[in-house]
Design a protein around this motif. Structure first.
Motif, mmCIF file in Angstrom:
data_model
loop_
_atom_site.group_PDB
_atom_site.id
_atom_site.type_symbol
_atom_site.label_atom_id
_atom_site.label_comp_id
_atom_site.label_asym_id
_atom_site.label_seq_id
_atom_site.Cartn_x
_atom_site.Cartn_y
_atom_site.Cartn_z
ATOM 1 N N ASN A 71 -3.907 -10.549 5.926
ATOM 2 C CA ASN A 71 -3.216 -9.272 6.083
ATOM 3 C C ASN A 71 -1.994 -9.218 5.179
ATOM 4 O O ASN A 71 -0.865 -9.387 5.636
ATOM 5 C CB ASN A 71 -2.809 -9.066 7.544
ATOM 6 C CG ASN A 71 -2.327 -7.672 7.817
ATOM 7 O OD1 ASN A 71 -2.342 -6.814 6.936
ATOM 8 N ND2 ASN A 71 -1.888 -7.434 9.026
ATOM 9 N N PRO A 72 -2.173 -8.941 3.878
ATOM 10 C CA PRO A 72 -1.018 -8.919 2.971
ATOM 11 C C PRO A 72 -0.069 -7.753 3.220
ATOM 12 O O PRO A 72 1.106 -7.821 2.867
ATOM 13 C CB PRO A 72 -1.652 -8.833 1.583
ATOM 14 C CG PRO A 72 -3.010 -8.316 1.805
ATOM 15 C CD PRO A 72 -3.427 -8.750 3.170
ATOM 16 N N TRP A 73 -0.527 -6.683 3.860
ATOM 17 C CA TRP A 73 0.327 -5.522 4.099
ATOM 18 C C TRP A 73 1.459 -5.859 5.063
ATOM 19 O O TRP A 73 2.540 -5.308 4.945
ATOM 20 C CB TRP A 73 -0.507 -4.357 4.626
ATOM 21 C CG TRP A 73 -1.558 -3.984 3.642
ATOM 22 C CD1 TRP A 73 -1.386 -3.205 2.528
ATOM 23 C CD2 TRP A 73 -2.907 -4.414 3.627
ATOM 24 N NE1 TRP A 73 -2.561 -3.124 1.822
ATOM 25 C CE2 TRP A 73 -3.524 -3.852 2.479
ATOM 26 C CE3 TRP A 73 -3.665 -5.224 4.463
ATOM 27 C CZ2 TRP A 73 -4.849 -4.074 2.163
ATOM 28 C CZ3 TRP A 73 -4.989 -5.431 4.134
ATOM 29 C CH2 TRP A 73 -5.562 -4.869 3.004
ATOM 30 N N GLU A 74 1.196 -6.740 5.998
ATOM 31 C CA GLU A 74 2.240 -7.154 6.931
ATOM 32 C C GLU A 74 3.388 -7.841 6.185
ATOM 33 O O GLU A 74 4.563 -7.599 6.459
ATOM 34 C CB GLU A 74 1.654 -8.101 7.977
ATOM 35 C CG GLU A 74 2.635 -8.574 9.017
ATOM 36 C CD GLU A 74 1.978 -9.497 10.026
ATOM 37 O OE1 GLU A 74 2.654 -10.436 10.449
ATOM 38 O OE2 GLU A 74 0.798 -9.280 10.380
ATOM 39 N N TYR A 75 3.051 -8.683 5.210
ATOM 40 C CA TYR A 75 4.078 -9.359 4.432
ATOM 41 C C TYR A 75 4.774 -8.397 3.474
ATOM 42 O O TYR A 75 5.953 -8.567 3.171
ATOM 43 C CB TYR A 75 3.485 -10.554 3.678
ATOM 44 C CG TYR A 75 3.312 -11.747 4.572
ATOM 45 C CD1 TYR A 75 4.365 -12.615 4.800
ATOM 46 C CD2 TYR A 75 2.109 -11.991 5.222
ATOM 47 C CE1 TYR A 75 4.228 -13.710 5.633
ATOM 48 C CE2 TYR A 75 1.963 -13.081 6.062
ATOM 49 C CZ TYR A 75 3.021 -13.938 6.256
ATOM 50 O OH TYR A 75 2.886 -15.014 7.089
ATOM 51 N N ASP A 76 4.065 -7.376 2.988
ATOM 52 C CA ASP A 76 4.710 -6.364 2.150
ATOM 53 C C ASP A 76 5.771 -5.604 2.940
ATOM 54 O O ASP A 76 6.867 -5.335 2.436
ATOM 55 C CB ASP A 76 3.675 -5.384 1.589
ATOM 56 C CG ASP A 76 2.779 -6.020 0.543
ATOM 57 O OD1 ASP A 76 3.157 -7.083 0.000
ATOM 58 O OD2 ASP A 76 1.705 -5.452 0.267
ATOM 59 N N GLU A 77 5.453 -5.250 4.192
ATOM 60 C CA GLU A 77 6.431 -4.575 5.044
ATOM 61 C C GLU A 77 7.622 -5.484 5.330
ATOM 62 O O GLU A 77 8.778 -5.044 5.309
ATOM 63 C CB GLU A 77 5.782 -4.147 6.354
ATOM 64 C CG GLU A 77 4.775 -3.032 6.208
ATOM 65 C CD GLU A 77 4.011 -2.760 7.493
ATOM 66 O OE1 GLU A 77 4.393 -3.312 8.552
ATOM 67 O OE2 GLU A 77 3.035 -2.000 7.438
ATOM 68 N N LEU A 78 7.344 -6.753 5.593
ATOM 69 C CA LEU A 78 8.403 -7.718 5.846
ATOM 70 C C LEU A 78 9.307 -7.878 4.624
ATOM 71 O O LEU A 78 10.535 -7.934 4.744
ATOM 72 C CB LEU A 78 7.798 -9.066 6.248
ATOM 73 C CG LEU A 78 8.734 -10.165 6.680
ATOM 74 C CD1 LEU A 78 9.512 -9.754 7.916
ATOM 75 C CD2 LEU A 78 7.946 -11.432 6.957
#
Length: 167
Positions: free
Chosen positions: A95-102
């Motif tokens: 889930n790369p989107w979670e890290y983008d938000e972070l």
């Protein structure tokens, strides 16, 4: 300060050498290219390519974990050794989107922290602590950066707005 005899120092250095041989490094020794290379070696090219898009400070914060703490210095000072956190890298691949938000959230926090350090050299740690605690309560960034607002007034306003949201 405690002094360590030479036999103890040799034993501690041997433990540090074993940690280094296992791929662990002190935090300051990890460069971005080293982190990406180790991720590529352990987990694969795709994960390394995804991790390469993040800044060095973000990789240090989220993709390393403590492997061991050894006494390596002349006077027995502790050094923490870090390795790649494989679970975090696998979570990134899933889930790369979670890290983008972070990453975007942490960039905003770092930007506000930098502004606070410049404007309030003495009291920025307390203001930044309030900001981190109440930033999701509808209090704008301008309020935290306003030089006319005292620290006590800022805290009262943040608590009042947080109380309105919770009720």
């Amino acid at each position: 300060m405690s002094y360590v005899c030479s036999n103890q120092r040799q034993a501690e250095r041997a433990k540090a050498d074993r940690a280094w041989g296992a791929g662990a490094r002190p935090r300051g020794s990890w460069t971005k290219s080293e982190i990406v290379r180790m991720i590529d070696k352990k987990l694969g090219f795709v994960e390394a390519a995804i991790a390469d898009g993040y800044p060095h400070w973000f990789l240090l914060e989220h993709f390393l974990r403590i492997y061991s703490v050894e006494r390596t210095g002349r006077y027995g000072r502790y050094t923490q050794y870090y390795v790649i956190d494989e679970a975090a890298v696998k979570a990134l691949a899933d889930n790369p989107w979670e890290y983008d938000e972070l990453l975007s959230k942490e960039r905003r926090l770092r930007k506000v922290q930098g502004k606070m350090k410049k404007r309030f050299p003495q009291e920025w740690p307390r203001r930044y602590g309030l900001y981190r605690k109440y930033c999701g309560c509808g209090v704008g960034h301008d309020v935290f950066l306003d030089a006319d607002t005292s620290l006590a007034a800022l805290q009262r306003e943040c608590e009042a707005r947080a109380g309105k949201l919770s009720s």
